[in-house]
Design a protein around this motif. Structure first.
Motif, PDB file in Angstrom:
ATOM      1  N   UNK A 281      49.833  50.657  42.894  1.00  0.00           N
ATOM      2  CA  UNK A 281      50.354  49.514  42.140  1.00  0.00           C
ATOM      3  C   UNK A 281      50.811  50.021  40.595  1.00  0.00           C
ATOM      4  N   UNK A 282      51.522  49.330  39.952  1.00  0.00           N
ATOM      5  CA  UNK A 282      52.219  49.275  38.818  1.00  0.00           C
ATOM      6  C   UNK A 282      50.897  48.722  37.735  1.00  0.00           C
ATOM      7  N   UNK A 283      50.805  49.418  36.579  1.00  0.00           N
ATOM      8  CA  UNK A 283      49.703  49.037  35.636  1.00  0.00           C
ATOM      9  C   UNK A 283      49.685  49.696  34.398  1.00  0.00           C
ATOM     10  N   UNK A 284      49.290  48.920  33.268  1.00  0.00           N
ATOM     11  CA  UNK A 284      49.607  49.631  31.971  1.00  0.00           C
ATOM     12  C   UNK A 284      48.048  49.166  31.378  1.00  0.00           C
ATOM     13  N   UNK A 285      47.952  49.123  29.922  1.00  0.00           N
ATOM     14  CA  UNK A 285      46.708  48.696  29.613  1.00  0.00           C
ATOM     15  C   UNK A 285      47.043  47.166  29.514  1.00  0.00           C
ATOM     16  N   UNK A 286      48.104  46.656  29.160  1.00  0.00           N
ATOM     17  CA  UNK A 286      48.184  45.259  29.648  1.00  0.00           C
ATOM     18  C   UNK A 286      47.566  44.768  30.855  1.00  0.00           C
ATOM     19  N   UNK A 287      48.060  45.232  31.673  1.00  0.00           N
ATOM     20  CA  UNK A 287      47.577  44.895  33.135  1.00  0.00           C
ATOM     21  C   UNK A 287      46.064  44.966  33.199  1.00  0.00           C
ATOM     22  N   UNK A 288      45.446  46.054  32.906  1.00  0.00           N
ATOM     23  CA  UNK A 288      44.133  46.415  33.016  1.00  0.00           C
ATOM     24  C   UNK A 288      43.669  45.203  32.275  1.00  0.00           C
ATOM     25  N   UNK A 289      43.854  45.144  30.777  1.00  0.00           N
ATOM     26  CA  UNK A 289      43.245  43.867  30.178  1.00  0.00           C
ATOM     27  C   UNK A 289      43.593  42.676  30.621  1.00  0.00           C
ATOM     28  N   UNK A 290      44.618  42.089  31.129  1.00  0.00           N
ATOM     29  CA  UNK A 290      44.732  40.820  31.921  1.00  0.00           C
ATOM     30  C   UNK A 290      43.918  40.795  32.975  1.00  0.00           C
ATOM     31  N   UNK A 291      43.424  41.999  34.004  1.00  0.00           N
ATOM     32  CA  UNK A 291      42.505  41.765  34.806  1.00  0.00           C
ATOM     33  C   UNK A 291      40.966  41.491  34.306  1.00  0.00           C
ATOM     34  N   UNK A 292      40.609  42.141  33.419  1.00  0.00           N
ATOM     35  CA  UNK A 292      39.362  42.123  32.790  1.00  0.00           C
ATOM     36  C   UNK A 292      39.080  40.795  32.297  1.00  0.00           C
ATOM     37  N   UNK A 293      40.041  40.584  31.303  1.00  0.00           N
ATOM     38  CA  UNK A 293      40.076  38.922  30.780  1.00  0.00           C
ATOM     39  C   UNK A 293      39.992  38.105  32.057  1.00  0.00           C
ATOM     40  N   UNK A 294      40.908  38.018  32.957  1.00  0.00           N
ATOM     41  CA  UNK A 294      40.931  37.250  34.014  1.00  0.00           C
ATOM     42  C   UNK A 294      39.624  37.247  34.692  1.00  0.00           C
ATOM     43  N   UNK A 295      38.721  38.143  34.883  1.00  0.00           N
ATOM     44  CA  UNK A 295      37.575  38.012  35.447  1.00  0.00           C
ATOM     45  C   UNK A 295      36.550  37.333  34.563  1.00  0.00           C
ATOM     46  N   UNK A 296      36.684  37.592  33.110  1.00  0.00           N
ATOM     47  CA  UNK A 296      35.841  36.871  32.266  1.00  0.00           C
ATOM     48  C   UNK A 296      36.213  35.370  32.044  1.00  0.00           C
ATOM     49  N   UNK A 297      37.331  35.060  32.107  1.00  0.00           N
ATOM     50  CA  UNK A 297      37.730  33.759  32.234  1.00  0.00           C
ATOM     51  C   UNK A 297      37.246  32.827  33.261  1.00  0.00           C
ATOM     52  N   UNK A 298      37.139  33.512  34.187  1.00  0.00           N
ATOM     53  CA  UNK A 298      36.840  32.810  35.671  1.00  0.00           C
ATOM     54  C   UNK A 298      35.400  33.049  35.903  1.00  0.00           C
ATOM     55  N   UNK A 299      34.700  33.836  34.913  1.00  0.00           N
ATOM     56  CA  UNK A 299      33.368  33.633  34.830  1.00  0.00           C
ATOM     57  C   UNK A 299      32.528  34.372  36.086  1.00  0.00           C
TER      58      UNK A 299
END
Length: 756
Positions: A281-299
């Motif tokens: 898959x395509x990813x960079x720090x922005x992608x990685x951060x969005x995944x991590x923050x998305x997990x936190x936002x969804x508890x």
């Protein structure tokens, strides 16, 4: 490998020498040595031009008998060899067995090898007054095949109703009877008879295990050459194996792992949820951060983030350099991720691509595996011009680990040690090792090197891998995952079978790619697999060419991921104790039903469910509709999720929503449930609730809640009539007891009493 055409005839061009009689038995400093001619010796002339087979027996530790079958003993032995621990205990050689009886024996603890010295060849392995298995007059063979290759084989008897298990991570039926298995590591996915983790050890429910101590290819014919025998054979002039006795399957595994190495203790944080970038898959720090923050936002609690292959530049694997176009500030990025409370995993493998800056250095210094002509061995599979690090060279090992230390200094916590199966045999190793033996053994050296670095840098108990390849002894370097599976229910089931088979091969921890690796699962498969994955010892969201964040599927997938991640975190007081059993006793965390219920023949072939530890029965759901059938052993069991009771022994059919599955608590259980659901590494005894399930009158047990940093907390639970009392002399924090819906709380040391 098969040598016969049916029972009576050899295959064309095959010759076979078998021990026909015993010429002499010798007590050689505690070893029993048997000299067995390959024909009856009636006159002195019969000893001429007559091959002799030497069979020796020794006792490396109590309840283990080593057997060595040899034809010609002058062959060079370049290694490598499996490391086998020796702790000689209560053993003795007896000649003869009893007055007037022809025979000899070697006793090791409760196990004895009894050799008949009159008549045909026979060795009985006996424990507690019964014969476990035997080598008979047609069992031992020195074989020559039409190509001129020499082999040594053994055939041990299989009793009526006996089931055999193990032989590494195998994705077919859990019971190995009727299977032909070659111990040879391959990168073959999870849908064939190939395996990433081949282990020449099998376990019998008749009270014994057999470890064939050869790193090279070992061919097993489990009731396929002769239906009443297990045959194993190797190329060469010598065969070494060990018979291991145990009154229970757990005891056999404990003894086997004492012989070959116990699983290391892994850090508490590793039991949390791992999330990966996925492979291509395509990813960079922005992608990685969005995944991590998305997990936190969804508890959804997240413990580890994993960077897969393309954290490095394409065609450069492995040079251990972050792709500057994608990750221009790796140290800063890792610091920012760690500030979110995460641990970091990075993908590696033991190969060096020609374009890597390390390739020329490895060539110059002799750190890469060579061909017989003296060239660096290379091919274009996986990476262009790929070479292989020679871990038999201490300098090459140090060079490789220096690259990894640089990553640890940047902020990486652990490594996914991928590959290690595609190891050539037309090469020369630095230490002169036999290339055939190194094919499987390479995985051991590779994972051992990386694990030891992590232990040195991060401390004892803080090292953890995500490894794909292994062989015997590899359980010492956890964790292992199941490899490349498809995104289907069928592949989910085959992955489970592989994990259960590996568990019966000495491995204490196991994981798999939630949702499957190849392809993209439909939401139903992902949700069913998520529940299963978060009730495995280790849990990782990973794939090939698609992301595995739950919201990529649907809103319900997010709910399922949140529910089961939090459930697993709450079970850490229990799981930590179970993990301690894997480390201390060699008993796996995920247990086939027969391991926990060896006396229940209904569990013998069950491979669609398992016990998570000794108290929790998990039956994954392999259908979109939620239909599931599972076996319940004797007693009144309670579903942990909804409180419903199910009584056994019997098969049960149910239908479950995506937020549920059969998760049953064993009767007579005191289950410690933690107060936190947001992370795995917390003070497990602080606020713990002891949930009581179907305690019989007279119950008296001790529950231990481990601690990562201090002494464990213990609770004693006793039931007398209609009342139960729970006491702790060392509790230092609040705790509670729950029976049904009723909860009684306590503060520190003291007692709680309540009706049941």
């Amino acid at each position: 490998m098969k040598f016969t055409d049916g029972y009576w005839k050899l295959l064309p061009g095959v010759t076979l020498l078998r021990p026909q009689s015993v010429d002499e038995v010798v007590d050689d400093a505690g070893r029993l040595v048997v000299y067995a001619p390959t024909a009856p010796i009636l006159t002195r002339g019969d000893t001429l031009n007559r091959p002799l087979v030497t069979v020796s027996f020794d006792a490396p530790m109590d309840d283990v008998v080593g057997v060595r079958i040899e034809h010609h003993q002058g062959r060079r032995d370049p290694g490598p060899h499996f490391e086998v621990s020796r702790a000689p205990g209560d053993s003795k050689v007896v000649l003869p067995l009893v007055e007037g009886e022809h025979g000899a024996s070697l006793t090791s603890g409760r196990l004895a090898a009894r050799v008949a010295t009159d008549g045909g060849w026979r060795v009985d392995f006996v424990a507690d007054g019964r014969v476990l298995t035997s080598s008979t007059d047609r069992s031992v063979g020195v074989v020559t095949t039409p190509d001129g290759a020499h082999h040594v084989r053994e055939q041990l008897t299989i009793g009526v109703g006996e089931h055999l298990y193990g032989l590494g991570e195998r994705f077919g039926a859990l019971v190995k009877n009727g299977q032909s298995v070659d111990i040879w590591n391959e990168d073959g996915g999870t849908a064939s008879d190939q395996a990433y983790k081949n282990v020449p050890f099998y376990l019998s429910d008749a009270g014994y295990g057999v470890f064939v101590a050869h790193p090279e290819r070992v061919s097993f014919e489990v009731g396929t050459e002769v239906v009443s025998r297990t045959q194993f054979s190797v190329v060469g002039e010598t065969l070494q194996y060990y018979v291991i006795y145990g009154a229970t399957p757990k005891e056999i595994l404990s003894r086997y792992t004492a012989l070959t190495g116990r699983p290391a203790r892994v850090p508490a944080w590793s039991f949390g949820l791992w999330l990966s970038t996925s492979f291509t898959t395509d990813y960079d720090e922005g992608t990685v951060t969005s995944f991590i923050d998305g997990m936190a936002e969804r508890e959804i609690p997240l413990s580890v983030f994993h960077f897969d292959c393309f954290w490095m530049r394409q065609f450069h694997w492995c040079d251990f350099v972050w792709d500057p176009a994608t990750f221009p500030d790796p140290e800063g990025m890792l610091a920012r991720l760690r500030a979110k409370g995460l641990r970091i995993s990075a993908w590696i493998n033991p190969y060096v691509a020609q374009r890597s800056h390390l390739f020329a250095e490895g060539c110059e210094k002799g750190y890469l595996v060579l061909t017989p002509a003296g060239d660096v061995w290379q091919w274009d599979m996986w990476q262009a011009g790929m070479a292989l690090v020679d871990f038999t060279n201490p300098d090459a090992k140090a060079w490789y680990l220096a690259q990894l230390k640089g990553l640890l200094d940047q902020g990486v916590d652990c490594f996914k040690t991928d590959f290690g199966e595609r190891i050539p045999t037309d090469v020369v190793w630095h230490d002169g090792s036999d290339p055939q033996r190194m094919h499987n053994y390479y995985a051991h050296l590779y994972n051992e090197a990386v694990f030891e670095l992590l232990q040195a840098e991060r401390g004892e108990g803080e090292a953890v891998l995500f490894a794909r390849s292994a062989t015997a002894g590899g359980q010492q370097f956890p964790v292992h995952w199941g490899g490349d599976c498809e995104s289907t229910y069928a592949s989910m089931a085959e992955s489970l079978r592989g994990g259960l088979s590996l568990a019966l091969s000495g491995f204490g921890y196991w994981s798999h790619d939630i949702g499957g690796f190849e392809g993209t699962p439909d939401p139903a498969v992902f949700k069913r697999w998520t529940a299963f994955g978060l009730l495995s010892s280790h849990s990782r969201l990973h794939a090939s060419d698609s992301y595995r964040v739950p919201w990529a599927f649907d809103d319900e997938a997010v709910d399922v991921a949140r529910t089961f991640t939090r459930l697993k975190m709450s079970l850490m007081p229990y799981l930590a104790r179970v993990a301690g059993e894997a480390h201390g006793q060699g008993v796996p965390m995920m247990r086939p039903m027969m391991l926990e219920f060896p006396g229940d023949r209904g569990t013998a072939g069950v491979d669609t469910q398992y016990m998570l530890g000794d108290a929790l029965l998990v039956a994954p759901v392999f259908s979109t509709e939620g239909d599931v059938e599972y076996y319940v052993p004797e007693g009144r069991w309670t579903n942990l999720l909804d409180g419903r009771a199910v009584s056994g022994p019997r098969w049960v059919a149910e239908r479950h929503g995506f937020d549920s599955l059969p998760l049953l608590v064993r009767p007579g259980t005191v289950l410690p449930v933690g107060a936190r659901t947001d992370r795995p590494d917390y003070a497990w005894a602080d606020g713990v609730t002891l949930r009581l399930f179907e305690l019989p009158d007279g119950h008296d047990s001790t529950t231990t809640v481990p601690s990562e940093t201090g002494e464990p907390t213990t609770f004693r639970t006793r039931r007398e009539g209609r009342r139960v009392t729970v006491t702790s002399d060392d509790a230092r924090a609040p705790w509670a007891v729950q029976v049904g819906d009723r909860v009684v709380r306590a503060e520190g040391a003291g007692s709680v009493e309540l009706p049941v």
